[in-house]
Scaffold this motif. Sequence first.
Motif, PDB file in Angstrom:
ATOM      1  N   LEU A 147       0.715  -1.015  -0.186  1.00 21.11           N
ATOM      2  CA  LEU A 147      -0.119  -0.083   0.020  1.00 21.11           C
ATOM      3  C   LEU A 147       0.905   1.337   0.008  1.00 21.11           C
ATOM      4  O   LEU A 147       1.723   1.444   0.702  1.00 21.11           O
ATOM      5  N   THR A 148       0.588   1.945  -0.973  1.00 19.38           N
ATOM      6  CA  THR A 148       1.243   3.514  -1.147  1.00 19.38           C
ATOM      7  C   THR A 148       0.515   4.213  -1.815  1.00 19.38           C
ATOM      8  O   THR A 148      -0.275   3.876  -2.822  1.00 19.38           O
ATOM      9  N   GLY A 149       0.732   5.754  -1.858  1.00 18.08           N
ATOM     10  CA  GLY A 149       0.184   6.647  -2.708  1.00 18.08           C
ATOM     11  C   GLY A 149      -1.241   6.407  -2.804  1.00 18.08           C
ATOM     12  O   GLY A 149      -2.000   6.508  -1.543  1.00 18.08           O
ATOM     13  N   THR A 150      -1.637   6.654  -3.855  1.00 19.26           N
ATOM     14  CA  THR A 150      -3.158   6.643  -4.245  1.00 19.26           C
ATOM     15  C   THR A 150      -4.013   5.288  -3.576  1.00 19.26           C
ATOM     16  O   THR A 150      -5.091   5.382  -3.223  1.00 19.26           O
ATOM     17  N   ALA A 151      -3.340   4.344  -3.852  1.00 16.90           N
ATOM     18  CA  ALA A 151      -3.789   2.971  -3.369  1.00 16.90           C
ATOM     19  C   ALA A 151      -4.165   2.888  -1.851  1.00 16.90           C
ATOM     20  O   ALA A 151      -5.185   2.445  -1.278  1.00 16.90           O
ATOM     21  N   LEU A 152      -3.210   3.454  -1.158  1.00 24.94           N
ATOM     22  CA  LEU A 152      -3.416   3.558   0.201  1.00 24.94           C
ATOM     23  C   LEU A 152      -4.526   4.748   0.496  1.00 24.94           C
ATOM     24  O   LEU A 152      -5.279   4.273   1.561  1.00 24.94           O
ATOM     25  N   GLU A 153      -4.392   5.852  -0.022  1.00 24.49           N
ATOM     26  CA  GLU A 153      -5.430   6.632   0.067  1.00 24.49           C
ATOM     27  C   GLU A 153      -7.028   6.067  -0.207  1.00 24.49           C
ATOM     28  O   GLU A 153      -7.960   6.172   0.732  1.00 24.49           O
ATOM     29  N   ASN A 154      -7.018   5.339  -1.137  1.00 25.55           N
ATOM     30  CA  ASN A 154      -8.318   4.541  -1.322  1.00 25.55           C
ATOM     31  C   ASN A 154      -8.614   3.605  -0.574  1.00 25.55           C
ATOM     32  O   ASN A 154      -9.951   3.438  -0.139  1.00 25.55           O
ATOM     33  N   LEU A 155      -7.660   3.074   0.119  1.00 19.84           N
ATOM     34  CA  LEU A 155      -7.909   1.762   0.925  1.00 19.84           C
ATOM     35  C   LEU A 155      -8.469   2.240   2.277  1.00 19.84           C
ATOM     36  O   LEU A 155      -9.383   1.887   2.851  1.00 19.84           O
ATOM     37  N   LEU A 156      -7.908   3.369   2.644  1.00 13.29           N
ATOM     38  CA  LEU A 156      -8.606   4.016   3.989  1.00 13.29           C
ATOM     39  C   LEU A 156     -10.067   4.439   3.647  1.00 13.29           C
ATOM     40  O   LEU A 156     -10.704   4.331   4.750  1.00 13.29           O
ATOM     41  N   LEU A 157     -10.264   5.057   2.388  1.00 15.09           N
ATOM     42  CA  LEU A 157     -11.793   5.310   2.184  1.00 15.09           C
ATOM     43  C   LEU A 157     -12.495   4.059   2.412  1.00 15.09           C
ATOM     44  O   LEU A 157     -13.621   3.910   2.585  1.00 15.09           O
ATOM     45  N   ALA A 158     -12.013   2.917   1.772  1.00 14.04           N
ATOM     46  CA  ALA A 158     -12.666   1.682   1.647  1.00 14.04           C
ATOM     47  C   ALA A 158     -13.003   0.901   2.848  1.00 14.04           C
ATOM     48  O   ALA A 158     -14.015   0.540   3.408  1.00 14.04           O
ATOM     49  N   VAL A 159     -11.990   1.393   4.011  1.00 19.15           N
ATOM     50  CA  VAL A 159     -12.413   1.001   5.521  1.00 19.15           C
ATOM     51  C   VAL A 159     -13.449   1.622   5.832  1.00 19.15           C
ATOM     52  O   VAL A 159     -14.235   1.095   6.606  1.00 19.15           O
ATOM     53  N   VAL A 160     -13.499   3.053   5.717  1.00 20.56           N
ATOM     54  CA  VAL A 160     -14.805   3.652   6.310  1.00 20.56           C
ATOM     55  C   VAL A 160     -15.961   3.373   5.597  1.00 20.56           C
ATOM     56  O   VAL A 160     -16.764   3.069   6.379  1.00 20.56           O
ATOM     57  N   ALA A 161     -15.934   2.842   4.301  1.00 23.93           N
ATOM     58  CA  ALA A 161     -17.094   2.504   3.758  1.00 23.93           C
ATOM     59  C   ALA A 161     -17.480   1.081   4.319  1.00 23.93           C
ATOM     60  O   ALA A 161     -18.754   0.770   4.119  1.00 23.93           O
ATOM     61  N   ALA A 162     -16.670   0.582   4.918  1.00 24.39           N
ATOM     62  CA  ALA A 162     -16.977  -0.870   5.178  1.00 24.39           C
ATOM     63  C   ALA A 162     -17.830  -1.025   6.514  1.00 24.39           C
ATOM     64  O   ALA A 162     -18.317  -1.841   6.859  1.00 24.39           O
ATOM     65  N   GLY A 163     -17.813   0.377   7.028  1.00 25.98           N
ATOM     66  CA  GLY A 163     -18.888   0.357   8.304  1.00 25.98           C
ATOM     67  C   GLY A 163     -17.967   0.565   9.544  1.00 25.98           C
ATOM     68  O   GLY A 163     -16.886   0.116   9.723  1.00 25.98           O
ATOM     69  N   PRO A 164     -18.819   0.537  10.763  1.00 27.62           N
ATOM     70  CA  PRO A 164     -18.082   1.040  12.054  1.00 27.62           C
ATOM     71  C   PRO A 164     -17.520  -0.089  12.380  1.00 27.62           C
ATOM     72  O   PRO A 164     -16.478  -0.012  13.223  1.00 27.62           O
ATOM     73  N   ASP A 165     -18.010  -1.505  12.479  1.00 32.55           N
ATOM     74  CA  ASP A 165     -17.214  -2.533  13.199  1.00 32.55           C
ATOM     75  C   ASP A 165     -15.792  -3.002  12.413  1.00 32.55           C
ATOM     76  O   ASP A 165     -14.952  -3.011  13.062  1.00 32.55           O
ATOM     77  N   VAL A 166     -15.886  -2.846  10.993  1.00 28.94           N
ATOM     78  CA  VAL A 166     -14.603  -3.219  10.261  1.00 28.94           C
ATOM     79  C   VAL A 166     -13.527  -2.089  10.660  1.00 28.94           C
ATOM     80  O   VAL A 166     -12.528  -2.033  10.874  1.00 28.94           O
ATOM     81  N   TYR A 167     -14.229  -0.717  10.453  1.00 34.72           N
ATOM     82  CA  TYR A 167     -13.343   0.467  10.841  1.00 34.72           C
ATOM     83  C   TYR A 167     -12.740   0.424  12.078  1.00 34.72           C
ATOM     84  O   TYR A 167     -11.521   0.797  12.267  1.00 34.72           O
ATOM     85  N   GLY A 168     -13.484   0.208  13.361  1.00 29.61           N
ATOM     86  CA  GLY A 168     -13.039   0.054  14.559  1.00 29.61           C
ATOM     87  C   GLY A 168     -11.859  -1.148  14.799  1.00 29.61           C
ATOM     88  O   GLY A 168     -10.753  -0.782  15.223  1.00 29.61           O
ATOM     89  N   SER A 169     -12.269  -2.189  13.986  1.00 31.21           N
ATOM     90  CA  SER A 169     -11.005  -3.375  13.917  1.00 31.21           C
ATOM     91  C   SER A 169      -9.589  -2.801  13.404  1.00 31.21           C
ATOM     92  O   SER A 169      -8.616  -2.893  13.911  1.00 31.21           O
ATOM     93  N   VAL A 170      -9.802  -2.137  12.270  1.00 33.05           N
ATOM     94  CA  VAL A 170      -8.602  -1.812  11.584  1.00 33.05           C
ATOM     95  C   VAL A 170      -7.966  -0.498  12.115  1.00 33.05           C
ATOM     96  O   VAL A 170      -6.568  -0.520  12.148  1.00 33.05           O
TER      97      VAL A 170
END
Length: 266
Positions: free
Chosen positions: A71-94
Amino acid sequence: MTDEEFWALIRSLGGVADERTVARLCGELGDLAAALQQRVDEMVRALDGSRLQGLLVGDVSDPPGVEPLPLTGTALENLLLAVVAAGPDVYGSVRADPAVVTTRRWSFSEADRLGRVFEEIAGPPGWCRPLVFGSAGHWLSYADAVHEIATALDARDDWRSWWAVAGRERLDLVIELTDDDSGAVRTGGRIVRADFRFPLQRLLHRPPGVTARLAAEDVTRIMQAVAVKLRLSAPPATPWPAVAEPEDPRSADRAARLKALRRKHR
């Protein structure tokens, strides 16, 4: 926007931020777009991308058998947004353990759309995109002043010409009002991010004219740092908000003395 309201909207994505789900979300937001955008940015910031950088994470669209890339650059930024999109449970675990992201394949190739929900509704922003957040409501007039300044920067020929020399898409101007006084300018790809923290205490029980003046002084300081980082010429004069008190020539001197005093007693 409360946590409950925020996560209720995020759940409407069905766990994935892509062209279809974000378009549906934008259709439901109405005048909540700006508030949701601010909370998304805050949630991404709280994940602290530096803790995930370099982890091997695959996307569901990757061909079978392809090894995940770090993970780096744009891929990292997109992954962070994907974690948010996954919802509070996934977000909290990450957030508790970044390595959790390596235990599954993600759909993050289009997740950048979640980072642009306000733009999708309001239209493309100018080259200076501000985000201000703090606590206790004392920062609202300050935030209004920063947004007024950013709008003026976008409209003025001298500032547009100054930024054009940088050859970058936009400047994300992120200000957190807290107990700290620090900042950094980060360059990566087409987007420059100026990430600064200023003391909230300065704004307590102060009239809008004072907070607007402080906002103008802070933006001036940030733009000077951007100029140094990008090796640009000195920036033009900062547009003063309409309600701001006149510039106090003593304030810069006081700030310099205070900074020197803090360094001395560290």
